[in-house]
Design a protein around this motif. Structure first.
Motif, short mmCIF file in Angstrom:
data_model
loop_
_atom_site.label_atom_id
_atom_site.label_comp_id
_atom_site.label_asym_id
_atom_site.label_seq_id
_atom_site.Cartn_x
_atom_site.Cartn_y
_atom_site.Cartn_z
N GLU A 1 -5.23 50.42 47.40
CA GLU A 1 -5.67 49.74 46.17
C GLU A 1 -4.48 49.11 45.44
N ALA A 2 -3.34 49.85 45.41
CA ALA A 2 -2.15 49.33 44.72
C ALA A 2 -1.64 48.07 45.43
N LYS A 3 -1.67 48.10 46.75
CA LYS A 3 -1.20 46.93 47.50
C LYS A 3 -2.11 45.72 47.28
N SER A 4 -3.41 46.02 47.16
CA SER A 4 -4.34 44.91 46.96
C SER A 4 -4.10 44.22 45.62
N ARG A 5 -3.44 44.94 44.71
CA ARG A 5 -3.11 44.32 43.43
C ARG A 5 -1.70 43.75 43.43
N GLY A 6 -1.07 43.76 44.59
CA GLY A 6 0.22 43.10 44.72
C GLY A 6 1.40 43.90 44.18
N LEU A 7 1.25 45.20 43.99
CA LEU A 7 2.37 46.00 43.49
C LEU A 7 3.41 46.21 44.59
N PRO A 8 4.67 46.35 44.20
CA PRO A 8 5.73 46.50 45.21
C PRO A 8 5.78 47.92 45.79
N VAL A 9 4.70 48.29 46.46
CA VAL A 9 4.58 49.64 47.03
C VAL A 9 4.59 49.54 48.55
N THR A 10 5.38 50.42 49.17
CA THR A 10 5.31 50.55 50.63
C THR A 10 5.11 52.04 50.94
N ALA A 11 4.74 52.31 52.19
CA ALA A 11 4.45 53.71 52.52
C ALA A 11 4.76 53.99 53.98
N GLU A 12 5.07 55.25 54.23
CA GLU A 12 5.33 55.69 55.61
C GLU A 12 4.48 56.91 55.90
N THR A 13 4.22 57.12 57.18
CA THR A 13 3.66 58.40 57.61
C THR A 13 4.49 58.86 58.81
N CYS A 14 4.16 60.04 59.32
CA CYS A 14 4.94 60.60 60.43
C CYS A 14 3.99 60.94 61.58
N PRO A 15 4.52 60.98 62.80
CA PRO A 15 3.65 61.24 63.96
C PRO A 15 2.78 62.49 63.82
N HIS A 16 3.32 63.55 63.21
CA HIS A 16 2.51 64.77 63.12
C HIS A 16 1.28 64.58 62.23
N TYR A 17 1.33 63.63 61.31
CA TYR A 17 0.16 63.44 60.43
C TYR A 17 -0.95 62.62 61.08
#
Lengths: 346, 432
Positions: free
Chosen positions: B253-269
């Motif tokens: 939702e934050a990205k859809s509003r153009g906020l400067p947010v990035t995210a990572e996940t890890c293989p175990h998740y």
């Protein structure tokens, strides 16, 4: 049964019935004038308690002594032993002393499982964290069977702090395996996630609803520190909602029995009148505890059937292989020490 | 790094994939002086007189991977891992750059520590190391670390990883202040009041094991807070190790509003659930904890639809004896560098993502977010490559890890696809 008694989860229905039936025999011994049999003479029991306990420890001690075992009690504060290697070293020391049975209590869930994988002595879990307290559940079921004459189809209400109770968990698993209907009663803050998804388990938050028509009402001890944790506003409000008093008990079946693993908080989870009343079987539970623990100890260490021996041999073999793999560095160290000794480096 | 006397290499007949250069086909790569000199369809090379040929027929040639979430443990915890062993493990896993987290002893909260790490990495490192500085002094969450000095010394981001910044005002200031440098604030999103004393995911598995649970909400509320603060400050927010469906919904939702947010996940998740903890398996103790099937599904969806930008390892090596302390006392963490790529390739074979997206997730985006040199495959660019055998089947054997941390819940898991060679600035490292 296998080498250890780690939890009810690891038992099947037949194991449970076998323990109960064996306990009935030992109950006869306890009713005699001379309450002792020579069955396990020369065997050694160590009660290794990392958490304070009077009742359970005493019950195991008596069970061992009634079977003519040599019994030693070791109390270690959990805070002084936080490292696993130290725990493993401790249990290996017990084994080096010749312990056949090690009874262990620890405040962290899973510690008996960790240790059982690393020793050949039989381990009995006398309570680990919030996980299990299997002998308490077994003695509870034994007491229920003694008074009700049957198990399947009974309705048992367990009331109180289910979240932090290993007694409740072991009972829930045992009752599930035996076809007993379990009603868990307590505030939502003290019912752990997912409980209502277990078979034969129903969750209630109102005492009156849950208790109605029950064959057995089991009250759990409420820890005052839960108030600090914010699980309920204070002990008075808790008592108001969940105390078992005469009025509430009258909603259960007419012949319902009242149980409590002890020690009881009079006026908090149970009124004195009910605790001391004719429906209370609390002291029977204490008495049966010794017989049930004798049965468990006997079945783990005494029964010389070839099946048991073979099973144990096989498990030990498997474990050795596993252990060798797990503890390579320690073994390398030991080998290194031996080598150096041979080279007279010391 | 001097690249003047390196041997020329011809990587012949590999399937070269790099979405950032729009490459996707069988090609020969010529590496000279540590740089990519020529990319051309097969058999069209102007080869120099003396070169080493790598037959890459049937293999994939990808940009070198970059891990933006690694614990190298040095200084202070060299018994768990060192910069030398950690970077070796990285290279073996196909990574040519790692960003190391600041929760060392002492904490990387001042330039002297950053410089120490970089100096060690220069001397012992098998790949490039980019330190992440602490957000707050001592990672205590109280006062901001000297971000300007840290950035100048070489830090590429700021994080109190291992601990969240619980104080919302401090987090606000961090996001605001970091705008001077344009570097991201990496959030370890965990409300420690909600996760207090928890050791695994809250749910029926924790209930059955008698272990204290950590609800999804412990992560979700912090992600929600950090997004609100990101909106307020316009500082760059990077959410580390996303594990819950709630966080993914919020980030989407934050990205859809153009906020400067990035995210990572890890293989175990995206590979295993909380059920891996059964039997009190401390190798599966990790923070945030392994979650439910629904969360795993949501993480996969986030990888597919672009909500999640990066697959990072959160490589957290621990000593064997620490993991043998019982479940409550064992430290959380998974040694992940040597399994990350193969586990991610499972997503490709399952059709969750395609190979181009994998390269974005493990190389293009990580470099972009941390503003570190690109690993792209293009003429004149430093040769940081990974060569993968997509058909090679292998079994995870922690004793064979080059990382000192043997703590993995993937022991004995059979995987398909493995790094054969990693090329770091023109140096070929055998990885089998």
């Amino acid at each position: 049964m296998t080498k250890d008694l780690l939890g009810i989860k690891e038992l099947d229905k037949d194991d449970i019935i076998r323990i109960l039936d064996t306990a009935s025999g030992f109950k006869g011994v306890l009713e005699r004038d001379i309450k002792k049999v020579p069955t396990l003479r020369g065997k050694t029991m160590v009660n290794l308690f990392f958490e304070p306990s009077t009742r359970t420890r005493m019950s195991f001690e008596l069970a061992g002594k009634r079977l003519s075992m040599d019994v030693t009690n070791v109390s270690i504060s959990a805070s002084s032993v936080t490292k696993g290697e130290t725990l493993l070293d401790t249990i290996r020391t017990m084994e080096a002393y010749g312990a056949d049975i090690v009874v262990i209590r620890h405040s962290s869930s899973g510690i008996p499982h960790l240790l059982a994988d690393n020793v050949t002595a039989s381990l009995i879990n006398a309570g680990d964290g919030f996980n299990e307290h299997p002998t308490q559940a077994l003695l509870d079921i034994f007491t229920i069977r003694q008074h009700k004459g049957r198990l399947e189809g009974l309705d048992v209400a367990i009331v109180g702090d289910i979240a932090h109770s290993r007694v409740a968990r072991s009972n829930i698993y045992a009752m599930g395996k035996l076809g007993i209907n379990v009603r868990l009663i307590g505030p939502p803050t003290l019912i752990p996630a997912g409980m209502d998804s277990l078979p034969k388990v129903k969750v209630f938050h109102r005492m009156e609803e849950g208790i109605s028509g029950a064959d057995v009402v089991m009250q759990l001890r409420v820890q005052r520190e839960r108030q600090k944790g914010g699980f309920f506003p204070n002990i008075h409000e808790y008592a108001k909602l969940y105390i078992l008093n005469g009025r509430r008990l009258s909603m259960a079946k007419d012949d319902a029995i009242v149980m409590h693993p002890g020690p009881i908080n009079r006026g908090v989870e149970i009124s004195s009148a009910v605790a001391d009343g004719e429906r209370s079987v609390i002291l029977d539970q204490v008495n049966n505890g010794v017989a049930v623990r004798m049965a468990v100890v006997y079945l783990l260490s005494g029964e010389k059937t070839s099946r048991m021996m073979e099973e144990r041999r096989q498990r030990t073999e498997d474990r050795r292989q596993k252990t060798d793999h797990k503890l390579m560095p320690a073994q390398e160290r030991r080998q290194g020490t031996k080598d150096r000794r041979q080279k007279n480096e010391y | 790094m001097s690249t003047s006397k390196k041997k020329s290499i011809l990587i012949k007949g590999g399937h070269v994939i790099d979405p950032s250069s729009s490459l996707d086909g069988v090609m020969d790569l010529l590496v000279q002086d540590g740089r990519i000199e020529d990319i051309s369809p097969q058999n069209g090379q102007n080869t120099p007189p003396d070169y080493e040929e790598i037959n890459a027929t049937g293999l994939w040639v990808l940009p070198g991977l970059a891990d933006i979430h690694t614990h190298l443990r040095e200084p202070g915890f060299e018994y768990k891992e060192t910069i030398a062993t950690g970077t070796k493990a990285a290279v073996r896993g196909g990574f040519t750059a790692v960003c190391c987290m600041p929760n060392t002893q002492p904490v990387n909260d001042e330039p002297a520590i950053t410089r120490y790490i970089l100096k060690k990495a220069d001397a012992d490192g098998a790949c490039r190391v980019y330190p992440v500085g602490a957000i707050t002094k001592g990672q205590k969450g109280e006062t901001l670390a000297e971000m300007a000095a840290l950035a100048e010394a070489g830090c590429v981001a700021f994080s109190d990883d291992g601990n969240p910044v619980m104080d919302s005002l401090i987090m606000r200031r961090a996001l605001e202040y970091s705008r001077i440098f344009g570097l991201p604030i990496v959030s370890h999103a965990e409300d420690t009041r909600l996760s207090e004393e928890g050791v695994m995911n809250e749910g029926i598995t924790a209930t059955r094991l008698g272990l204290r649970g950590i609800p999804n909400a412990a992560e979700d509320v912090m992600v929600a807070r950090d997004i609100a603060l990101c909106e307020l400050t316009k500082g760059r927010l990077h959410v580390a190790h996303v594990s819950t469906r709630g966080s993914i919904r919020l980030i989407r939702e934050a990205k859809s509003r153009g906020l400067p947010v990035t995210a990572e996940t890890c293989p175990h998740y995206f590979t295993i659930t909380e059920e891996a903890v059964a039997g009190f398996n401390t190798a599966a103790k990790v923070n945030p904890p392994l979650r439910s099937k629904q969360d795993v599904a949501a993480v996969c969806e986030g990888l597919t639809d672009g909500t999640i930008d990066v697959i990072a390892t959160d490589h957290a090596p621990h000593h064997r004896e620490e993991k043998a302390m019982g479940f409550d006392n064992a430290p959380p963490g998974i040694s992940g560098l040597e399994t990350a790529l193969s586990l991610s390739l499972r997503l490709v074979s399952k059709g969750v993502i395609d190979l181009n997206r994998l390269v974005e997730l493990m190389s293009v985006n990580p470099c972009g977010i941390m503003s570190i040199p690109t690993r792209k495959i293009a003429k004149g660019v430093d040769a940081n490559l990974v060569i993968i055998d997509p058909e090679l089947e292998w079994e995870v054997a922690p004793d064979l890890f080059v990382s000192l941390g043997k703590n993995t819940p993937f022991e004995s898991l059979r995987l398909k696809g493995r790094v054969v060679k990693t090329i770091v600035y023109g140096d070929v490292i055998e990885c089998l």
